[in-house]
Design a protein around this motif. Structure first.
Motif, short mmCIF file in Angstrom:
data_model
loop_
_atom_site.label_atom_id
_atom_site.label_comp_id
_atom_site.label_asym_id
_atom_site.label_seq_id
_atom_site.Cartn_x
_atom_site.Cartn_y
_atom_site.Cartn_z
N TYR A 47 0.92 -1.33 0.06
CA TYR A 47 0.07 -0.23 -0.11
C TYR A 47 0.73 1.20 0.01
O TYR A 47 0.70 2.31 -0.82
CB TYR A 47 -0.91 0.01 1.19
N ASN A 48 1.77 1.34 0.87
CA ASN A 48 2.67 2.33 1.01
C ASN A 48 3.63 2.53 -0.25
O ASN A 48 3.80 3.91 -0.78
CB ASN A 48 3.77 2.38 2.31
N GLU A 49 4.26 1.50 -0.83
CA GLU A 49 4.92 1.61 -1.98
C GLU A 49 4.24 1.87 -3.02
O GLU A 49 4.80 2.79 -4.06
CB GLU A 49 5.42 0.12 -2.24
N LEU A 50 2.86 1.76 -3.34
CA LEU A 50 2.04 2.04 -4.41
C LEU A 50 1.71 3.64 -4.47
O LEU A 50 1.84 4.35 -5.47
CB LEU A 50 0.73 1.43 -4.44
N HIS A 51 1.53 4.14 -3.09
CA HIS A 51 1.26 5.49 -3.00
C HIS A 51 2.79 6.26 -3.58
O HIS A 51 2.46 7.36 -4.17
CB HIS A 51 0.86 5.82 -1.68
N GLN A 52 3.78 6.03 -3.12
CA GLN A 52 4.80 6.53 -3.67
C GLN A 52 5.19 6.34 -5.01
O GLN A 52 5.42 7.39 -5.88
CB GLN A 52 6.17 5.69 -2.80
N LEU A 53 4.91 5.18 -5.58
CA LEU A 53 5.11 5.13 -7.21
C LEU A 53 4.20 5.87 -7.76
O LEU A 53 4.69 6.44 -9.06
CB LEU A 53 4.78 3.48 -7.44
N ILE A 54 3.02 5.91 -7.40
CA ILE A 54 1.99 6.92 -8.20
C ILE A 54 2.46 8.37 -8.10
O ILE A 54 1.88 9.03 -9.16
CB ILE A 54 0.36 6.83 -7.43
N LYS A 55 3.19 8.73 -7.17
CA LYS A 55 3.47 10.04 -7.01
C LYS A 55 4.30 10.77 -8.41
O LYS A 55 4.42 11.58 -9.10
CB LYS A 55 4.31 10.50 -5.83
N LYS A 56 5.20 9.40 -8.67
CA LYS A 56 6.23 9.62 -10.07
C LYS A 56 5.56 9.10 -11.12
O LYS A 56 5.69 9.57 -12.34
CB LYS A 56 7.51 8.45 -9.67
N ASP A 57 4.63 8.12 -11.05
CA ASP A 57 3.94 7.56 -12.26
C ASP A 57 2.63 7.36 -11.98
O ASP A 57 2.19 6.34 -11.17
CB ASP A 57 4.78 6.32 -12.70
N SER A 58 1.46 8.24 -12.60
CA SER A 58 0.10 7.95 -12.33
C SER A 58 -0.46 6.95 -13.25
O SER A 58 -1.57 7.07 -13.50
CB SER A 58 -0.50 9.29 -12.52
N ASN A 59 0.20 6.20 -13.65
CA ASN A 59 -0.19 4.94 -14.70
C ASN A 59 -1.45 4.34 -14.03
O ASN A 59 -1.54 3.98 -13.06
CB ASN A 59 0.94 3.79 -14.95
N ILE A 60 -2.51 4.21 -14.85
CA ILE A 60 -3.75 3.80 -14.44
C ILE A 60 -3.74 2.20 -13.74
O ILE A 60 -4.54 1.74 -13.08
CB ILE A 60 -4.86 3.95 -15.38
N ALA A 61 -2.36 1.35 -14.26
CA ALA A 61 -2.58 0.19 -13.74
C ALA A 61 -1.97 0.13 -11.99
O ALA A 61 -2.63 -0.74 -11.25
CB ALA A 61 -1.56 -0.75 -14.48
N LEU A 62 -1.37 1.25 -11.89
CA LEU A 62 -0.75 1.32 -10.57
C LEU A 62 -2.17 1.63 -9.71
O LEU A 62 -2.30 1.35 -8.57
CB LEU A 62 0.29 2.36 -10.36
N VAL A 63 -2.79 2.73 -10.25
CA VAL A 63 -4.10 3.10 -9.28
C VAL A 63 -4.89 1.91 -9.28
O VAL A 63 -5.65 1.85 -8.14
CB VAL A 63 -4.92 4.20 -10.32
#
Length: 288
Positions: A47-63
């Motif tokens: 959960y925390n890792e995904l939040h950090q990744l989305i800050k750099k890359d808002s790819n919809i698969a990550l969302v």
């Protein structure tokens, strides 16, 4: 696929038919419990890792993955918000899961069944949307979001989408007929239109190809798809002229529908076709 309960005593035929249809027509109800497929991988670290990744890359698969992780962690409001965002951006599985959510009475509990027309209509909306996205891609799952080929190979999402949609319309028809026979207010007044939608979505399902990403399950999934949707198509085509006759009979009845022998006569013919449909579906292989 979980099989529907038999249609037995005449006085309870529609009630039993309705109780069983959500299990029969929803291949996502293979196992009772969590329709999300939560496991230990959907944890706080993820959960925390995904939040950090989305800050750099808002790819919809990550969302989408953040939505699923949040839901698995019990963060319902946040999870549903991300799921809706992913669906709005065209993520097929997010859209499908929103359909499942309403199909299961605004839960992800696979043992739940559709309750009420509002949930049913919302479920149909999202299943239709998912089907439209898939159909727009000539080489599906290629051309979809970057995670879709892997998900389709493991979860067979397109099979569930196209196989369930005509069954949801059948639910609407069954509820309407049950309400009519009980003399209750009917939400779906144009039963002929609903039958036509069963027919059209069944044809759409039958025209879906067997996908190479299904690998060793390709033949069995395709067979289940063909048997289930052909049964629904046969029902819709067989019942349509009977429904026209039923409407005529009910208009000429001098007593309530449940007491009108002419109306009951046509209903019994409809029940017989429903029984035939159930029998055909029971021959379909189970998808594990």
């Amino acid at each position: 696929m979980r099989l529907g309960r038999g249609v037995c005593r005449k006085a309870m035929k529609l009630a039993v038919l309705f109780v069983g249809i959500s299990f029969l027509f929803s291949p996502n109800a293979v196992a009772a419990g969590d329709a999300l497929g939560c496991n230990s991988n959907y944890n706080l670290e993820m959960y925390n890792e995904l939040h950090q990744l989305i800050k750099k890359d808002s790819n919809i698969a990550l969302v989408y993955n953040l939505a699923k992780t949040a839901l698995c962690l019990g963060k319902a409001n946040e999870g549903m918000s991300h799921l809706q965002k992913a669906s709005d951006s065209g993520h097929i599985v997010a859209t499908y899961l929103l359909g499942v959510y309403y199909e299961r009475n605004q839960t992800f509990n696979s043992s739940e069944v559709t309750n009420g027309f509002e949930n049913l209509n919302n479920a149909i909306h999202y299943y239709k949307k998912a089907a439209q996205i898939i159909e727009s891609l000539s080489n599906y799952p290629r051309g979809a979001t970057r995670d879709m080929e892997y998900i389709e190979s493991r979860s067979h999402t397109s099979y569930y989408v196209f196989r369930t949609l005509p069954g949801l319309y059948f639910e609407g028809y069954a509820i309407a007929i049950e309400d009519i026979t009980k003399g209750q207010r009917v939400s779906y007044t144009d039963t002929l239109e609903v039958l036509d939608k069963i027919r059209l979505t069944s044809i759409m399902c039958l025209e879906r190809p067997a996908l190479s990403v299904w690998k060793e399950k390709r033949d069995i999934i395709y067979e289940a798809q063909q048997i289930g949707c052909r049964a629904l198509l046969s029902f819709a085509e067989g019942v349509y002229p009977l429904e026209q006759k039923r409407i005529q009979r009910i208009q000429s009845c001098k007593v309530p529908p449940r007491d009108c022998s002419e109306h009951k006569e046509v209903l019994n013919q409809i029940y017989a076709l429903a029984n035939n449909m159930f029998a055909q579906m029971k021959s379909a292989p189970r998808i594990q």
